[in-house]
Motif scaffolding. Sequence first.
Motif, PDB file in Angstrom:
ATOM      1  N   ILE A   1       0.888  -1.161   0.000  1.00 12.18           N
ATOM      2  CA  ILE A   1       0.000   0.000   0.000  1.00 12.18           C
ATOM      3  C   ILE A   1       0.923   1.207   0.000  1.00 12.18           C
ATOM      4  N   GLY A   2       0.384   2.376  -0.244  1.00 17.24           N
ATOM      5  CA  GLY A   2       1.209   3.557  -0.110  1.00 17.24           C
ATOM      6  C   GLY A   2       1.533   3.819   1.357  1.00 17.24           C
ATOM      7  N   PRO A   3       2.483   4.690   1.610  1.00 11.46           N
ATOM      8  CA  PRO A   3       2.823   5.031   2.995  1.00 11.46           C
ATOM      9  C   PRO A   3       1.617   5.612   3.727  1.00 11.46           C
ATOM     10  N   ARG A   4       1.574   5.440   5.031  1.00  7.26           N
ATOM     11  CA  ARG A   4       0.491   6.026   5.822  1.00  7.26           C
ATOM     12  C   ARG A   4       0.485   7.538   5.653  1.00  7.26           C
ATOM     13  N   GLY A   5      -0.709   8.075   5.425  1.00 10.95           N
ATOM     14  CA  GLY A   5      -0.816   9.509   5.240  1.00 10.95           C
ATOM     15  C   GLY A   5      -0.404   9.976   3.864  1.00 10.95           C
ATOM     16  N   LEU A   6      -0.385   9.055   2.872  1.00  7.39           N
ATOM     17  CA  LEU A   6      -0.060   9.450   1.502  1.00  7.39           C
ATOM     18  C   LEU A   6      -0.959  10.583   1.036  1.00  7.39           C
ATOM     19  N   THR A   7      -2.198  10.560   1.498  1.00  7.63           N
ATOM     20  CA  THR A   7      -3.108  11.672   1.243  1.00  7.63           C
ATOM     21  C   THR A   7      -4.073  11.767   2.421  1.00  7.63           C
ATOM     22  N   THR A   8      -5.011  12.682   2.337  1.00  7.09           N
ATOM     23  CA  THR A   8      -6.033  12.855   3.362  1.00  7.09           C
ATOM     24  C   THR A   8      -7.408  12.811   2.706  1.00  7.09           C
ATOM     25  N   THR A   9      -8.433  12.688   3.532  1.00 11.60           N
ATOM     26  CA  THR A   9      -9.785  12.714   2.989  1.00 11.60           C
ATOM     27  C   THR A   9     -10.028  14.012   2.232  1.00 11.60           C
ATOM     28  N   GLY A  10      -9.554  15.115   2.806  1.00 13.90           N
ATOM     29  CA  GLY A  10      -9.746  16.405   2.152  1.00 13.90           C
ATOM     30  C   GLY A  10      -9.074  16.481   0.803  1.00 13.90           C
ATOM     31  N   GLU A  11      -7.835  16.035   0.723  1.00 15.79           N
ATOM     32  CA  GLU A  11      -7.116  16.085  -0.552  1.00 15.79           C
ATOM     33  C   GLU A  11      -7.772  15.201  -1.601  1.00 15.79           C
ATOM     34  N   LEU A  12      -8.263  14.035  -1.185  1.00 17.36           N
ATOM     35  CA  LEU A  12      -8.922  13.135  -2.130  1.00 17.36           C
ATOM     36  C   LEU A  12     -10.194  13.750  -2.691  1.00 17.36           C
ATOM     37  N   LEU A  13     -11.066  14.246  -1.806  1.00 17.53           N
ATOM     38  CA  LEU A  13     -12.347  14.772  -2.280  1.00 17.53           C
ATOM     39  C   LEU A  13     -12.180  16.100  -3.008  1.00 17.53           C
ATOM     40  N   GLU A  14     -11.253  16.919  -2.586  1.00 18.35           N
ATOM     41  CA  GLU A  14     -11.002  18.176  -3.287  1.00 18.35           C
ATOM     42  C   GLU A  14     -10.440  17.917  -4.683  1.00 18.35           C
ATOM     43  N   ALA A  15      -9.648  16.853  -4.832  1.00 22.23           N
ATOM     44  CA  ALA A  15      -9.164  16.477  -6.163  1.00 22.23           C
ATOM     45  C   ALA A  15     -10.325  16.051  -7.048  1.00 22.23           C
ATOM     46  N   CYS A  16     -11.317  15.371  -6.461  1.00 20.79           N
ATOM     47  CA  CYS A  16     -12.504  14.974  -7.223  1.00 20.79           C
ATOM     48  C   CYS A  16     -13.273  16.202  -7.715  1.00 20.79           C
ATOM     49  N   VAL A  17     -13.406  17.192  -6.863  1.00 20.05           N
ATOM     50  CA  VAL A  17     -14.081  18.429  -7.258  1.00 20.05           C
ATOM     51  C   VAL A  17     -13.331  19.096  -8.399  1.00 20.05           C
ATOM     52  N   GLN A  18     -12.018  19.132  -8.280  1.00 20.09           N
ATOM     53  CA  GLN A  18     -11.206  19.825  -9.290  1.00 20.09           C
ATOM     54  C   GLN A  18     -11.293  19.147 -10.650  1.00 20.09           C
ATOM     55  N   VAL A  19     -11.138  17.812 -10.691  1.00 18.76           N
ATOM     56  CA  VAL A  19     -11.076  17.151 -11.998  1.00 18.76           C
ATOM     57  C   VAL A  19     -12.441  17.094 -12.677  1.00 18.76           C
ATOM     58  N   THR A  20     -13.512  17.008 -11.895  1.00 17.14           N
ATOM     59  CA  THR A  20     -14.843  16.963 -12.509  1.00 17.14           C
ATOM     60  C   THR A  20     -15.315  18.343 -12.941  1.00 17.14           C
ATOM     61  N   GLY A  21     -14.761  19.380 -12.328  1.00 12.94           N
ATOM     62  CA  GLY A  21     -15.209  20.737 -12.629  1.00 12.94           C
ATOM     63  C   GLY A  21     -16.627  20.986 -12.175  1.00 12.94           C
ATOM     64  N   ALA A  22     -17.106  20.198 -11.236  1.00 10.48           N
ATOM     65  CA  ALA A  22     -18.493  20.282 -10.807  1.00 10.48           C
ATOM     66  C   ALA A  22     -18.726  21.453  -9.855  1.00 10.48           C
ATOM     67  N   ALA A  23     -19.957  21.938  -9.864  1.00 11.69           N
ATOM     68  CA  ALA A  23     -20.370  22.967  -8.903  1.00 11.69           C
ATOM     69  C   ALA A  23     -20.806  22.247  -7.627  1.00 11.69           C
ATOM     70  N   ALA A  24     -19.822  21.649  -6.977  1.00 11.91           N
ATOM     71  CA  ALA A  24     -20.093  20.863  -5.774  1.00 11.91           C
ATOM     72  C   ALA A  24     -19.526  21.578  -4.558  1.00 11.91           C
ATOM     73  N   GLU A  25     -20.236  21.482  -3.443  1.00  6.29           N
ATOM     74  CA  GLU A  25     -19.790  22.069  -2.181  1.00  6.29           C
ATOM     75  C   GLU A  25     -19.588  20.953  -1.167  1.00  6.29           C
TER      76      GLU A  25
ATOM     77  N   PRO B   1       1.078  10.925  -6.967  1.00  5.78           N
ATOM     78  CA  PRO B   1       0.194  11.757  -6.143  1.00  5.78           C
ATOM     79  C   PRO B   1      -1.276  11.445  -6.375  1.00  5.78           C
ATOM     80  N   VAL B   2      -2.084  11.738  -5.362  1.00  2.39           N
ATOM     81  CA  VAL B   2      -3.512  11.437  -5.442  1.00  2.39           C
ATOM     82  C   VAL B   2      -4.176  12.189  -6.584  1.00  2.39           C
ATOM     83  N   THR B   3      -3.680  13.371  -6.900  1.00  3.18           N
ATOM     84  CA  THR B   3      -4.287  14.138  -7.998  1.00  3.18           C
ATOM     85  C   THR B   3      -4.199  13.382  -9.322  1.00  3.18           C
TER      86      THR B   3
END
Length: 337
Positions: free
Chosen positions: A214-238, A289-291
């Motif tokens: 697996i990747g190292p512990r703390g490779l990313t965070t919940t925030g970084e994962l979900l914020e990357a989803c918002v960025q790549v989809t370009g969605a008007a999501a909050e 990276p998670v992005t």
Amino acid sequence: MRLLMLGGTEFAGRAVVEAALGRGWDVTVFHRGRHAAPAGVRSLHGDRTAPDGLAAVADGAWDAVVDTWSAAPLAVRDAARLLRGRAGRYVYVSSCSVYAWAPPAGYTEDAPLVEGAEPDAGHTDYARDKRGAELAAVEAFGAERSLLVRAGLLLGPYENIGRLPWWLTRIARGGPVLAPGPRELPLQYIDVRDLAEWILDGVEQELSGPYNLIGPRGLTTTGELLEACVQVTGAAAELRWTDPEVVLEAGIEPWSQLPVWVPPGSELHDALHGADVSRALARGLRCRPVTETVADTWSWLQGLGGAAPQRPDRPPVGLDPEVEAKVLATGRPDQGR
């Protein structure tokens, strides 16, 4: 290198095949024919669970076999016994589920294991099946020629479990999104392509024995994962960050209804996001990276028209929109913590 991939048309198996082709390896894929094998391989058909189902691989020689089987150990037993005189190394993609529950944060490959099913056993449960398959591989190839890859959370293109695809499609719909806090909660996962590259490196290095992969512990965070989803989809999501207590009080199941997420401080989090991977890192594990993982998974999903494949032997994941809306309307958002 000559590789025999048992499976190889979906998710982890496909990633291994594509990585091997990228290295110029000679790749043979043995599969049931339900999905097309990647271009550039020699394709052999058979159902390993049927009588004489391995007839297509009764001849031939390979430097390595990679097997991702997840059901009855006897299927691995039969394949490994058939191939032990004609393959140099047997790589079995196992799981961190083989550790006795619940492994503490920081557990290594020496942690206690579940009592595995016998190598000749039929289907039992996921953890015992995986451990039984490990035993079957070692029984046939010996400790020096078997490599046990104990994978953790896998994400990336071709995912047929539904975890990251669910988050991407949910966020793509836009609007308020229930985001389970805290946003800085560390996650442990591996991009399936990084797992594939490490496996091939392991074959080249003639590695053996068990490795937490697996990747190292703390490779990313919940925030970084979900914020990357918002960025790549370009969605008007909050993203509405919500206290873990609120999520749990609403009866929402971690991991299944809110994929990837488990509450902080729980034995579930320690077990699913707390493995020690120093042994794999010392043997060259590299993680993107998670992005990149999120962006490539979204691109793959778009190519499919947005509908991800789903393994029939795994339950669907994700949260019912009505439940999400109710929690957002009545819950206590944590104001970004």
